[in-house]
Design a protein around this motif. Structure first.
Motif, PDB file in Angstrom:
ATOM      1  N   VAL A  99      21.846  18.860  72.682  1.00  0.00           N
ATOM      2  CA  VAL A  99      20.845  18.322  71.756  1.00  0.00           C
ATOM      3  C   VAL A  99      20.832  19.144  70.463  1.00  0.00           C
ATOM      4  O   VAL A  99      20.778  18.609  69.352  1.00  0.00           O
ATOM      5  N   CYS A 100      20.911  20.484  70.596  1.00  0.00           N
ATOM      6  CA  CYS A 100      20.917  21.348  69.412  1.00  0.00           C
ATOM      7  C   CYS A 100      22.159  21.095  68.555  1.00  0.00           C
ATOM      8  O   CYS A 100      22.068  21.010  67.322  1.00  0.00           O
ATOM      9  N   VAL A 101      23.322  20.983  69.199  1.00  0.00           N
ATOM     10  CA  VAL A 101      24.551  20.744  68.453  1.00  0.00           C
ATOM     11  C   VAL A 101      24.495  19.388  67.760  1.00  0.00           C
ATOM     12  O   VAL A 101      24.926  19.239  66.608  1.00  0.00           O
ATOM     13  N   ALA A 102      23.952  18.384  68.444  1.00  0.00           N
ATOM     14  CA  ALA A 102      23.817  17.057  67.829  1.00  0.00           C
ATOM     15  C   ALA A 102      22.899  17.116  66.613  1.00  0.00           C
ATOM     16  O   ALA A 102      23.164  16.467  65.580  1.00  0.00           O
ATOM     17  N   PRO A 112      14.199  25.923  65.104  1.00  0.00           N
ATOM     18  CA  PRO A 112      14.646  27.313  65.227  1.00  0.00           C
ATOM     19  C   PRO A 112      15.828  27.510  66.178  1.00  0.00           C
ATOM     20  O   PRO A 112      16.742  28.282  65.879  1.00  0.00           O
ATOM     21  N   LYS A 113      15.826  26.847  67.326  1.00  0.00           N
ATOM     22  CA  LYS A 113      16.922  27.027  68.278  1.00  0.00           C
ATOM     23  C   LYS A 113      18.229  26.457  67.733  1.00  0.00           C
ATOM     24  O   LYS A 113      19.299  27.062  67.895  1.00  0.00           O
ATOM     25  N   ALA A 114      18.171  25.308  67.089  1.00  0.00           N
ATOM     26  CA  ALA A 114      19.376  24.734  66.499  1.00  0.00           C
ATOM     27  C   ALA A 114      19.917  25.660  65.404  1.00  0.00           C
ATOM     28  O   ALA A 114      21.132  25.851  65.272  1.00  0.00           O
ATOM     29  N   PHE A 115      19.005  26.249  64.602  1.00  0.00           N
ATOM     30  CA  PHE A 115      19.437  27.189  63.568  1.00  0.00           C
ATOM     31  C   PHE A 115      20.144  28.383  64.199  1.00  0.00           C
ATOM     32  O   PHE A 115      21.176  28.857  63.696  1.00  0.00           O
ATOM     33  N   ASP A 116      19.596  28.910  65.306  1.00  0.00           N
ATOM     34  CA  ASP A 116      20.214  30.061  65.967  1.00  0.00           C
ATOM     35  C   ASP A 116      21.586  29.712  66.538  1.00  0.00           C
ATOM     36  O   ASP A 116      22.502  30.542  66.521  1.00  0.00           O
ATOM     37  N   VAL A 117      21.730  28.502  67.063  1.00  0.00           N
ATOM     38  CA  VAL A 117      23.054  28.073  67.553  1.00  0.00           C
ATOM     39  C   VAL A 117      24.053  28.054  66.393  1.00  0.00           C
ATOM     40  O   VAL A 117      25.177  28.551  66.513  1.00  0.00           O
ATOM     41  N   LEU A 118      23.629  27.504  65.248  1.00  0.00           N
ATOM     42  CA  LEU A 118      24.505  27.473  64.076  1.00  0.00           C
ATOM     43  C   LEU A 118      24.847  28.888  63.618  1.00  0.00           C
ATOM     44  O   LEU A 118      25.992  29.173  63.242  1.00  0.00           O
TER      45      LEU A 118
END
Length: 479
Positions: free
Chosen positions: A66-69, A27-33
């Protein structure tokens, strides 16, 4: 539903897909995107991402990395040769792929929105600006009808200029077929690049779906050359020959002709924020766009702070006076909120609230009706427990009046920044005036600061600078 490259992005349903099906993202990686896509084409700082995705939480930069990776792994993107996410060293990230509306038959009848709209959450909905919205709507209607419009939104820091522009543009994009783009001026220590906010706006416009690249190449080749990533390899030499010996002033005429040609196909809304920091070339372009006699479906919407124009003796000040006098532009000044607008804000932000009328009056007196100061002050009261929720009903705690005395740190820093822009003599005068209070005698301030009071100055003369020191974020007298 948006698509870029082979991917489909559905923010509403929290879903990323490619041809083979769903692409897994936490979920956090999706929100960053999501944030990067919403602000595609522009730099998004690490601090902004951390505040947006992890509000009110201390998170190290490593978590963001980590999220961007993870996003890069999901998209098959290489950090050394990015196709989607570009890293700006030590500053943040930029989403660089073209994004278009996917499988939407109505897309062609809606606005091409190339300017990023933040979209205020419901808790911070726009209030107290009905008059200004009506004036902007009237200007847009005239622009759609072929009467070029240049509108300046003015107000002090925190008056809500950006919030008003975003609300107006977002609503217009839902109702009208428009091309909407914009750029922002930044305060810089050195000389600013010529036409910087307009180049930013044009760059955003030609990145989007339905891009007017062909029009730009035909009518404004000098601007086209400023965006090298647009130029095909076999066109570089031909373009260089076309521009050989071209004068810099040629860019003015070309941009005027480009916006008129674009307006013949679709009305253009050009947003320029904080033009009190714009370069002289941009001022010249604003003058030309406002004064040309050719019809154009064009609305230029620019924001600025009047005090900054005065302090910097900016050439835009003389231009706006001349344009207003000749009725070739319109100025809309954002006034402070009254008590009724403060009460409306509380009702909007705190559904089911049970605040007494005294709360709105206290907040208005403390914030002077400045929207940013009001919002920050309410955030401060929430954090300190002076506004509390009980049985799904919001109300004021007993310590509210005591907490109103405090100055939120963000406001203190903002006021200090504004005061530091003044000269030494002006700062000394403000310090003396702040000791006397919001209302003070010119003779008293002069006695403390040294200069003699101006002839005719009355004992109750109000000094705007003293109000700045004592206002929403008001430092106590002598602070």
């Amino acid at each position: 539903m948006l698509h870029f490259d082979r991917f489909r992005f559905d923010a509403a349903n929290h879903r990323l897909e490619d041809a083979s099906g769903p692409v897994r993202l936490n979920p956090k990686a999706f929100d960053v995107l999501r944030v990067l896509i919403e602000r595609r084409g522009q730099l998004v700082s690490k601090d902004h991402l951390l505040d947006e995705i992890w509000p009110n939480t201390h998170v190290a930069d490593g978590v963001l990395k980590v999220c961007v990776a993870e996003i890069r792994r999901a998209l098959g993107d290489a950090p050394t040769a990015p196709r989607f996410i570009e890293t700006v060293h030590r500053r943040g990230y930029r989403f660089i792929a073209d994004v278009a509306v996917a499988n939407d038959p109505a897309a062609s009848s809606r606005a091409v929105l190339a300017w990023p709209v933040g979209g205020a959450p419901a808790a911070r909905a726009l209030v107290g600006r009905d008059r200004e919205i009506a004036l902007l709507e009237a200007a847009l209607a005239r622009a759609i009808g072929g009467e070029r419009q240049v509108v300046f939104l003015t107000g002090e820091p925190g008056a809500g200029k950006t919030a008003l522009v975003e609300a107006f543009v977002a609503d217009a994009a839902r109702r009208e077929t428009l091309a909407i783009t914009g750029g922002q001026c930044l305060e810089q220590l050195g000389a600013a690049e010529a036409y910087m906010p307009v180049l930013e706006a044009v760059g955003r416009l030609v990145r989007g779906p339905g891009s007017p690249r062909t029009l730009l190449r035909r009518y404004a080749p000098t601007w086209f050359a400023q965006l090298p990533w647009l130029i095909e390899e076999d066109d570089r030499d031909r373009l260089a020959r076309e521009l050989l010996g071209a004068a810099r002033e040629r860019m003015l005429r070309e941009m005027a002709e480009f916006v008129e040609a674009l307006g013949a196909e679709v009305p253009l809304v050009l947003v320029l924020e904080d033009v009190h920091w714009c370069d002289p070339s941009t001022v010249d372009l604003l003058a030309l766009l406002a004064t040309r006699r050719e019809p154009a479906r064009l609305l230029v919407l620019a924001t600025y702070r009047p005090v900054d124009l005065i302090l910097m003796d900016h050439p835009l000040r003389a231009l706006t006076r001349r344009l207003v006098a000749s009725r070739q532009c319109e100025e809309i000044a954002l006034d402070a909120f009254d008590v009724g607008a403060v009460a409306s804000y509380l009702e909007c932000r705190f559904a089911g609230s049970a605040f007494s009328s005294d709360v709105a009056r206290l907040l208005h007196a403390r914030s002077d009706g400045n929207p940013l100061f009001l919002l920050t002050l309410v955030d401060h009261l929430l954090a300190r427990g002076a506004i509390v929720e009980s049985d799904r009903c919001w109300g004021a705690a007993k310590g509210l009046r005591d907490e109103l005395v405090a100055v939120p740190e963000s406001l203190r820093l903002l006021i200090e920044q504004q005061v530091q822009r003044l000269g030494g003599a002006d700062r000394e005068l403000l310090e003396c005036a702040s000791l006397a209070g919001i209302e003070f005698s010119a003779a008293v301030a002069a006695a403390g600061a040294g200069p003699r009071p101006a002839a005719g100055a009355g004992p109750g003369e109000r000094h705007a600078g003293a109000r700045a020191l004592q206002s929403p974020a008001r430092a106590p007298p002598g602070a």
